[in-house]
Design an enzyme around this catalytic site. Structure first.
Site, mmCIF file in Angstrom:
data_model
loop_
_atom_site.group_PDB
_atom_site.id
_atom_site.type_symbol
_atom_site.label_atom_id
_atom_site.label_comp_id
_atom_site.label_asym_id
_atom_site.label_seq_id
_atom_site.Cartn_x
_atom_site.Cartn_y
_atom_site.Cartn_z
ATOM 1 N N HIS A 47 51.068 38.439 30.628
ATOM 2 C CA HIS A 47 51.470 39.853 30.567
ATOM 3 C C HIS A 47 52.753 40.006 29.742
ATOM 4 O O HIS A 47 52.857 40.909 28.905
ATOM 5 C CB HIS A 47 51.761 40.415 31.969
ATOM 6 C CG HIS A 47 50.587 40.523 32.873
ATOM 7 N ND1 HIS A 47 50.616 40.050 34.158
ATOM 8 C CD2 HIS A 47 49.360 41.080 32.696
ATOM 9 C CE1 HIS A 47 49.454 40.303 34.740
ATOM 10 N NE2 HIS A 47 48.676 40.916 33.875
ATOM 11 N N SER A 88 46.290 36.762 37.482
ATOM 12 C CA SER A 88 47.117 36.902 38.679
ATOM 13 C C SER A 88 46.392 36.340 39.897
ATOM 14 O O SER A 88 47.010 35.709 40.755
ATOM 15 C CB SER A 88 47.472 38.376 38.902
ATOM 16 O OG SER A 88 48.269 38.848 37.849
ATOM 17 N N ARG A 90 41.675 38.286 27.071
ATOM 18 C CA ARG A 90 41.800 36.837 27.119
ATOM 19 C C ARG A 90 40.551 36.138 26.626
ATOM 20 O O ARG A 90 40.632 35.039 26.083
ATOM 21 C CB ARG A 90 42.091 36.375 28.553
ATOM 22 C CG ARG A 90 43.394 36.883 29.121
ATOM 23 C CD ARG A 90 43.479 36.626 30.596
ATOM 24 N NE ARG A 90 42.437 37.424 31.264
ATOM 25 C CZ ARG A 90 42.230 37.456 32.564
ATOM 26 N NH1 ARG A 90 42.968 36.727 33.368
ATOM 27 N NH2 ARG A 90 41.289 38.218 33.083
ATOM 28 N N LYS A 99 41.049 45.488 44.040
ATOM 29 C CA LYS A 99 41.940 44.354 44.289
ATOM 30 C C LYS A 99 42.723 44.526 45.586
ATOM 31 O O LYS A 99 43.056 45.638 45.977
ATOM 32 C CB LYS A 99 42.940 44.191 43.136
ATOM 33 C CG LYS A 99 42.290 43.798 41.829
ATOM 34 C CD LYS A 99 43.326 43.552 40.765
ATOM 35 C CE LYS A 99 42.678 43.134 39.454
ATOM 36 N NZ LYS A 99 43.690 42.846 38.431
#
Length: 164
Positions: free
Chosen positions: A19, A131, A93, A43
């Protein structure tokens, strides 16, 4: 010439070196980059919004054109309109991110045709960092020192210790 402002929205639970790389790179392209700590209903969070904002602020303190805000329980497009921002920064990514981010971009564009999405590809050394993975590694005592800043690692360890 009007100021070039971009919005980088995410859950940042926690902020990773990946990030930070995107934030640093975006801060070179735009006059101002606003980091919004958002809600992702899929999440489960480890950190509160305030804790995430504090962690991000500590990591971007050396970037004077970066500002961190709370975007809790908001649509990204609505926040962008409120802030008068028409460029969203997103990172990718891998091909899974491409598929997911393409859908997000299309939905955002349906909400507001004036919103553009600028994708920044992750540095290959951060391409496999998430994360969720970091939280999993830290939960079982693994080393995340190359994936997050020392302050973030310490906060993660404190949080995990408090849970277990």
């Amino acid at each position: 010439m009007p100021e070039k402002v971009a919005l980088y929205a995410g859950s940042f639970d926690p902020i990773t070196n990946g990030h930070l790389d995107i934030i640093r790179r975006a801060s070179k392209v735009f006059d101002k980059v606003i980091i919004a700590v958002m809600t992702n209903t899929t999440k489960k969070y480890l950190f509160t919004y305030g804790e995430k904002e504090d962690l991000i602020n500590s990591q971007v303190a050396n970037l004077p054109n970066v500002k961190v805000i709370d975007g809790k329980n908001r649509l990204t497009v609505d926040l962008a309109n409120e802030l008068k921002v028409d460029v969203l920064i997103r990172s990718m990514r891998n091909t899974n991110d491409f598929i997911y981010e393409s859908g997000v971009s299309q939905i955002n564009h349906l909400q507001d045709r004036n919103i553009e999405t600028l994708y920044l590809l992750s540095d290959p050394k951060y391409a496999n960092i998430s994360s969720s993975m970091i939280k999993e590694i830290i939960t079982f005592g693994g080393n995340v020192s190359q994936l997050v800043a020392p302050e973030v690692e310490n906060k993660l360890k404190q949080k995990i210790k408090g849970i277990h």
